[in-house]
Scaffold this active site. Structure first.
Site: not given
Length: 416
Positions: A184, A224, A226, A257, A260, A284, A292, A294, A324
């Site tokens: 990433w 990855e 985004k 992800d 993302h 992820h 995003d 997390d 993640d």
């Protein structure tokens, strides 16, 4: 309550709809979940643990007890893992190297800087996944790494990523357990760019150099995407189209992800599409709250849908599950335990569904029965099977793990 007795009753009920709970448990045992090392220390690593996070990476909170050494991080991970059933891996970022007492530039990292991690992984019987760290470094301050128009910057990060790939192959070869390496980059523009194509051409060239000579027997590589990042709201060079196209053309993995994508998109709907064109994909799993962000994974609908997509398609050997999230506002070990157990819980929930029966109804066009049964199955005694699984794996049942975390906090974390 007697866990075995509850399980026997649940087993009988699930058998009446054609589900073998013993087989579901055995299937779950074989599905590894890759736990991310960066939850334990707020994405600091050991290259420069007091440095600032950059590249759109940030963690909020200052809960006491953050791991500040490799020994502390390993001890915390072991504590968390002792309360989580099933097969586990650890996902390492390159900045979690053991520098052997000497400053090491990222484009100079070698397997020897992770040899102590290898021995630790062997001792704990866990696999290792890997990640180059293309953020929080002076050479990423411009906001560009693998797509940079500055040849020296781009070459630096290409070298770092190649070294990371070699280290991942080292882990896979030595552990006999194929590693997954995720790439990433934070590259992008805060405001509207003129030459998007030029930056993506350079990223393409960088990828080609990084993956030349890769050894897929020991390591699977994933790119990855985004949708945007902080400071890169107008254009992300590694967009979904860019990463997915490159993965399909070059038979790599794409990393999906959960944070993302646009708020109305869900990863659960993308898994089957990706696997139509790719051999494998990487996940992820985090919990986006408005962006995003997390947050720690909870047992919500999207997590269950992701697990159902994996299980319904028999994709557990093609979907590589990594976590993640990073939360510094609560006990970090508790965050690991909550998130990882929830991922496994969602897989168990999916495994207890009579999938073939529901598929038959769908093919027959009986959507009334499909909906009715899906709703009824939600109240079946899934928790009794999960509790029995935890007990049989020798880990705490239900919330009993929380007392262990609190004791570890008092005895260990509070003294750091």
């Amino acid at each position: 309550m007697n866990t075995l007795k509850a399980y026997e009753l649940a087993k009988e009920l699930y058998a009446s709809i054609g589900v073998d709970t013993d087989k579901a448990i055995e299937r779950l045992k074989a599905i590894p979940v890759s736990m991310h090392c960066w939850q334990g220390d707020d994405v600091r690593g050991f290259e420069n643990p007091n440095g600032d996070l950059t590249g759109g990476i940030q963690t909020t909170g200052n809960y006491p007890g953050r791991a500040t050494t490799i020994a502390e991080l390993r001890a915390d991970f072991e504590k968390a893992a002792s309360m989580i059933p099933g097969k586990k891996k650890i996902s390492l970022h390159a900045i979690y190297l053991d520098n052997l007492g000497k400053k090491v530039e990222r484009n100079e990292i070698e397997p020897k800087h992770f040899a102590s991690w290898l021995e630790w992984a062997k001792a704990n019987k866990i696999g290792v996944d890997f990640n180059p760290t293309c953020f929080s470094h002076p050479m990423s301050d411009s906001g560009f790494t693998l797509s940079s128009a500055d040849d020296s910057i781009r070459e630096y990060w290409v070298e770092h990523c190649i070294k990371s790939r070699i280290i991942a192959e080292y882990f896979g070869r030595e552990l006999g357990d194929t590693a997954c390496t995720n790439y990433w980059i934070p590259d992008g523009f805060k405001d509207i760019p003129i030459d998007r194509y030029g930056y993506r051409e350079r990223l393409l060239d960088s990828y080609d150099k990084i993956f030349a000579g890769q050894n897929k027997q020991y390591n699977l590589n994933a790119v990855e995407s985004k949708v945007f990042g902080i400071g890169a709201e107008s254009c992300t060079i590694g967009s979904l189209e860019m990463c997915f196209g490159y993965a399909v053309k070059n038979n790599l993995m794409v990393t999906l992800d959960t944070g993302h994508f646009h708020p109305t998109e869900v990863v659960s709907d993308k898994i089957s599409s990706a696997l139509t064109f790719l051999d494998d994909v990487m996940l992820h799993v985090s919990r986006p709250v408005r962006w995003d962000s997390d947050h720690v994974v909870i047992f919500d609908d999207e997590l269950k849908y992701i697990a159902q997509e994996i299980i319904r398609g028999n994709f557990e050997n093609r979907v590589h599950i990594g976590l993640d999230f990073f939360d510094a506002s609560i006990n970090r070990i508790a965050a690991w335990v909550i998130g990882t157990r929830n991922m496994q819980k969602a897989l168990m929930y999916a495994l207890l569904e009579p999938t073939e029966k529901l598929k038959k109804l769908e093919l027959e066009g009986d959507y009334t029965s499909r909906l009715a049964l899906l709703e009824e199955y939600k109240s079946y005694p899934f928790a009794a099977v999960w509790d029995y699984y935890c007990e049989s794996e020798g880990v705490p049942v239900r919330d009993a793990w929380l007392g262990e975390v609190k004791k570890y906090e008092a005895d260990v974390l509070a003294k750091r």
